[in-house]
Design a protein around this motif. Structure first.
Motif, mmCIF file in Angstrom:
data_model
loop_
_atom_site.group_PDB
_atom_site.id
_atom_site.type_symbol
_atom_site.label_atom_id
_atom_site.label_comp_id
_atom_site.label_asym_id
_atom_site.label_seq_id
_atom_site.Cartn_x
_atom_site.Cartn_y
_atom_site.Cartn_z
ATOM 1 N N UNK A 64 0.832 -1.194 0.000
ATOM 2 C CA UNK A 64 0.000 0.000 0.000
ATOM 3 C C UNK A 64 0.873 1.254 0.000
ATOM 4 N N UNK A 65 0.542 2.195 -0.874
ATOM 5 C CA UNK A 65 1.215 3.496 -0.879
ATOM 6 C C UNK A 65 0.453 4.390 0.090
ATOM 7 N N UNK A 66 1.165 4.897 1.083
ATOM 8 C CA UNK A 66 0.560 5.793 2.065
ATOM 9 C C UNK A 66 1.166 7.176 1.886
ATOM 10 N N UNK A 67 0.518 8.164 2.463
ATOM 11 C CA UNK A 67 1.055 9.527 2.409
ATOM 12 C C UNK A 67 0.993 10.125 3.802
ATOM 13 N N UNK A 68 2.112 10.736 4.206
ATOM 14 C CA UNK A 68 2.146 11.449 5.475
ATOM 15 C C UNK A 68 2.781 12.815 5.236
ATOM 16 N N UNK A 69 3.166 13.497 6.296
ATOM 17 C CA UNK A 69 3.729 14.846 6.179
ATOM 18 C C UNK A 69 5.016 14.881 5.354
#
Length: 168
Positions: A64-69
């Motif tokens: 899974x590609x996640x996105x954070x700061x």
């Protein structure tokens, strides 16, 4: 030969290696995570590598590609052992090399520049259909930021080494 056949309509696809570049975070490459029995690393890929990952997702890998700061990131792992066809198969820890290809044994700090070598494999699923997966093979450390545990973490590490584990 592209496919190797095993038994009744069960085949494994030819394995291929993909190289992905980016920043490392939460690398656990010397000892497997005791909770999940896996070696792992979170990669914050560069744009080219992110496109490769999206292409692999379109082909069926489940990472899974996640996105954070800090941007997009993906976790890649390698099991320490796995049950395959009724037998426990052990996996070596991922190979870790420096920019010149020399084996190294260091803990990676967050922000280290790395190139991951992942193995993409697949075949027919026992339940029908097919699957595709990616497994961490090796890590080349292009720019090392060495991991230095905080004083509290070091005390916990030292304490666990000498104290018996509590029974819960």
């Amino acid at each position: 030969r592209r496919h190797r056949y095993y038994g009744f309509n069960n085949y494994l696809m030819a394995k291929q290696h993909i190289y992905l570049k980016g920043k490392a975070k939460w690398a656990r490459l010397q000892q497997p995570d005791p909770q999940y029995n896996k070696y792992n690393i979170v990669l914050y890929p560069d744009d080219e590598s992110l496109n490769k990952i999206r292409d692999l997702q379109a082909e069926g890998i489940k990472n899974v590609v996640k996105k954070d700061d800090e941007g997009y990131n993906v976790n890649f792992s390698r099991p320490a052992s796995k049950l395959i066809r009724g037998k426990v198969v052990g996996f070596e820890k991922p190979t870790v090399v420096d920019a010149d290809g020399n084996l190294i044994d260091v803990r990676l700090g967050n922000g280290s520049d790395v190139t991951l070598k992942i193995e993409v494999y697949g075949g027919k699923a026992p339940t029908g259909g097919s699957y595709k997966a990616a497994r961490l093979e090796a890590v080349r450390v292009d720019n090392l930021i060495e991991y230095v545990p905080s004083q509290e973490e070091q005390e916990n590490i030292d304490g666990f080494a000498t104290e018996p584990k509590p029974n819960f």
